[in-house]
Design a protein around this motif. Structure first.
Motif, mmCIF file in Angstrom:
data_model
loop_
_atom_site.group_PDB
_atom_site.id
_atom_site.type_symbol
_atom_site.label_atom_id
_atom_site.label_comp_id
_atom_site.label_asym_id
_atom_site.label_seq_id
_atom_site.Cartn_x
_atom_site.Cartn_y
_atom_site.Cartn_z
ATOM 1 N N LEU A 262 43.248 90.138 -2.228
ATOM 2 C CA LEU A 262 41.914 89.488 -1.995
ATOM 3 C C LEU A 262 41.733 88.686 -0.754
ATOM 4 O O LEU A 262 40.559 88.624 0.123
ATOM 5 N N SER A 263 42.839 88.125 0.067
ATOM 6 C CA SER A 263 42.960 87.585 1.444
ATOM 7 C C SER A 263 42.556 88.711 2.153
ATOM 8 O O SER A 263 41.728 88.519 3.200
ATOM 9 N N ASP A 264 43.165 89.906 2.200
ATOM 10 C CA ASP A 264 42.637 90.996 3.009
ATOM 11 C C ASP A 264 41.272 91.209 3.158
ATOM 12 O O ASP A 264 40.709 91.802 4.010
ATOM 13 N N GLN A 265 40.779 91.021 1.915
ATOM 14 C CA GLN A 265 39.215 91.128 1.787
ATOM 15 C C GLN A 265 38.322 90.103 2.181
ATOM 16 O O GLN A 265 37.296 90.032 2.402
ATOM 17 N N GLY A 266 39.115 88.885 2.736
ATOM 18 C CA GLY A 266 38.362 87.674 3.239
ATOM 19 C C GLY A 266 37.971 86.975 2.119
ATOM 20 O O GLY A 266 37.348 85.770 2.343
ATOM 21 N N LYS A 267 38.506 86.935 0.966
ATOM 22 C CA LYS A 267 38.286 86.284 -0.170
ATOM 23 C C LYS A 267 39.170 85.276 -0.451
ATOM 24 O O LYS A 267 39.968 85.229 -1.379
ATOM 25 N N LEU A 268 39.040 84.227 0.235
ATOM 26 C CA LEU A 268 40.295 83.196 0.485
ATOM 27 C C LEU A 268 40.428 82.347 -0.826
ATOM 28 O O LEU A 268 41.441 81.975 -1.246
ATOM 29 N N GLU A 269 39.180 81.832 -1.400
ATOM 30 C CA GLU A 269 39.243 81.009 -2.517
ATOM 31 C C GLU A 269 39.952 81.812 -3.596
ATOM 32 O O GLU A 269 40.629 81.030 -4.339
ATOM 33 N N GLU A 270 39.450 82.866 -3.809
ATOM 34 C CA GLU A 270 40.059 83.654 -4.837
ATOM 35 C C GLU A 270 41.604 84.014 -4.918
ATOM 36 O O GLU A 270 42.468 83.922 -5.648
ATOM 37 N N ALA A 271 42.105 84.215 -3.407
ATOM 38 C CA ALA A 271 43.588 84.469 -2.796
ATOM 39 C C ALA A 271 44.281 83.119 -3.177
ATOM 40 O O ALA A 271 45.283 83.382 -4.016
ATOM 41 N N ILE A 272 43.552 82.022 -2.888
ATOM 42 C CA ILE A 272 44.183 80.711 -3.067
ATOM 43 C C ILE A 272 44.694 80.435 -4.610
ATOM 44 O O ILE A 272 45.607 80.052 -5.009
ATOM 45 N N GLU A 273 43.470 80.750 -5.478
ATOM 46 C CA GLU A 273 43.581 80.554 -6.910
ATOM 47 C C GLU A 273 44.888 81.366 -7.355
ATOM 48 O O GLU A 273 45.584 81.044 -8.220
ATOM 49 N N ASN A 274 45.131 82.656 -6.834
ATOM 50 C CA ASN A 274 46.309 83.501 -7.273
ATOM 51 C C ASN A 274 47.267 83.146 -6.909
ATOM 52 O O ASN A 274 48.463 83.020 -7.780
ATOM 53 N N TYR A 275 47.449 82.514 -5.763
ATOM 54 C CA TYR A 275 48.815 82.008 -5.202
ATOM 55 C C TYR A 275 49.105 81.069 -6.278
ATOM 56 O O TYR A 275 50.489 80.744 -6.474
ATOM 57 N N ARG A 276 48.229 79.991 -6.201
ATOM 58 C CA ARG A 276 48.245 78.765 -7.240
ATOM 59 C C ARG A 276 49.047 79.327 -8.419
ATOM 60 O O ARG A 276 49.827 78.588 -9.025
ATOM 61 N N GLN A 277 48.286 80.305 -9.035
ATOM 62 C CA GLN A 277 48.829 80.586 -10.307
ATOM 63 C C GLN A 277 50.181 81.206 -10.252
ATOM 64 O O GLN A 277 51.207 80.778 -11.037
ATOM 65 N N ALA A 278 50.507 82.036 -9.242
ATOM 66 C CA ALA A 278 52.095 82.452 -9.049
ATOM 67 C C ALA A 278 52.954 81.348 -9.091
ATOM 68 O O ALA A 278 54.006 81.369 -9.588
ATOM 69 N N LEU A 279 52.441 80.387 -8.554
ATOM 70 C CA LEU A 279 53.238 79.079 -8.359
ATOM 71 C C LEU A 279 53.795 78.302 -9.603
ATOM 72 O O LEU A 279 54.706 77.806 -9.633
ATOM 73 N N GLN A 280 52.335 78.475 -10.281
ATOM 74 C CA GLN A 280 52.627 77.696 -11.836
ATOM 75 C C GLN A 280 53.726 78.546 -12.560
ATOM 76 O O GLN A 280 54.298 77.923 -13.229
ATOM 77 N N ILE A 281 53.620 79.681 -12.405
ATOM 78 C CA ILE A 281 54.506 80.548 -13.103
ATOM 79 C C ILE A 281 55.932 80.411 -12.578
ATOM 80 O O ILE A 281 57.049 80.311 -13.460
ATOM 81 N N ASN A 282 56.201 80.404 -11.331
ATOM 82 C CA ASN A 282 57.533 80.451 -10.666
ATOM 83 C C ASN A 282 57.318 79.359 -9.563
ATOM 84 O O ASN A 282 56.983 79.775 -8.232
ATOM 85 N N PRO A 283 57.564 78.132 -9.783
ATOM 86 C CA PRO A 283 57.654 77.222 -8.568
ATOM 87 C C PRO A 283 58.574 77.103 -7.516
ATOM 88 O O PRO A 283 58.241 76.629 -6.524
ATOM 89 N N ASP A 284 59.358 78.094 -7.526
ATOM 90 C CA ASP A 284 60.272 78.467 -6.330
ATOM 91 C C ASP A 284 59.952 79.651 -5.587
ATOM 92 O O ASP A 284 60.652 80.237 -4.766
ATOM 93 N N PHE A 285 58.735 80.259 -5.653
ATOM 94 C CA PHE A 285 58.522 81.440 -5.195
ATOM 95 C C PHE A 285 57.808 81.443 -3.796
ATOM 96 O O PHE A 285 56.751 81.099 -3.346
ATOM 97 N N ALA A 286 58.961 81.647 -3.029
ATOM 98 C CA ALA A 286 58.668 81.259 -1.334
ATOM 99 C C ALA A 286 57.520 81.774 -0.931
ATOM 100 O O ALA A 286 56.846 81.607 -0.234
ATOM 101 N N TYR A 287 57.403 83.187 -1.147
ATOM 102 C CA TYR A 287 56.414 84.121 -0.637
ATOM 103 C C TYR A 287 55.152 83.754 -1.012
ATOM 104 O O TYR A 287 53.956 83.731 -0.327
ATOM 105 N N ALA A 288 54.999 83.352 -2.249
ATOM 106 C CA ALA A 288 53.754 82.633 -2.553
ATOM 107 C C ALA A 288 53.201 81.214 -1.894
ATOM 108 O O ALA A 288 52.018 81.102 -1.618
#
Length: 95
Positions: A39-65
């Motif tokens: 999504l970030s590659d498409q310039g859809k930053l808000e949607e990308a941010i939502e997904n990164y935050r979801q990844a971090l909710q699942i794995n709070p130590d996810f450095a790449y996220a």
């Protein structure tokens, strides 16, 4: 498959595959991160941010996220928040 499609520049197909993976396993942090990247590659930053935050909710130590979230926030000009996420990425994985 989503990662391979993204590397080939087939973003719509990659997004569809990440979403399918998440239907199968809604707790798949890597799929949320990959979806955020596509999504970030498409310039859809808000949607990308939502997904990164979801990844971090699942794995709070996810450095790449954290790194990817920081980059998306930086692209939006939210520099303080970006720096916080970059620092968290380093803390989660100093290497």
């Amino acid at each position: 498959l989503g990662n391979a499609l993204r590397q080939q520049g087939k973003l719509q197909e990659a997004i569809a595959n990440y979403r399918q993976a998440l239907q199968i396993n809604p707790d798949f942090a890597n799929a949320y991160n990959g979806l955020g990247n596509a999504l970030s590659d498409q310039g859809k930053l808000e949607e990308a941010i939502e997904n990164y935050r979801q990844a971090l909710q699942i794995n709070p130590d996810f450095a790449y996220a954290y790194k990817n979230l920081g980059y998306a926030l930086q692209q939006q000009g939210k520099l303080q928040e970006a720096v916080q996420n970059y620092r968290q990425a380093i803390q989660s994985d100093p290497d």
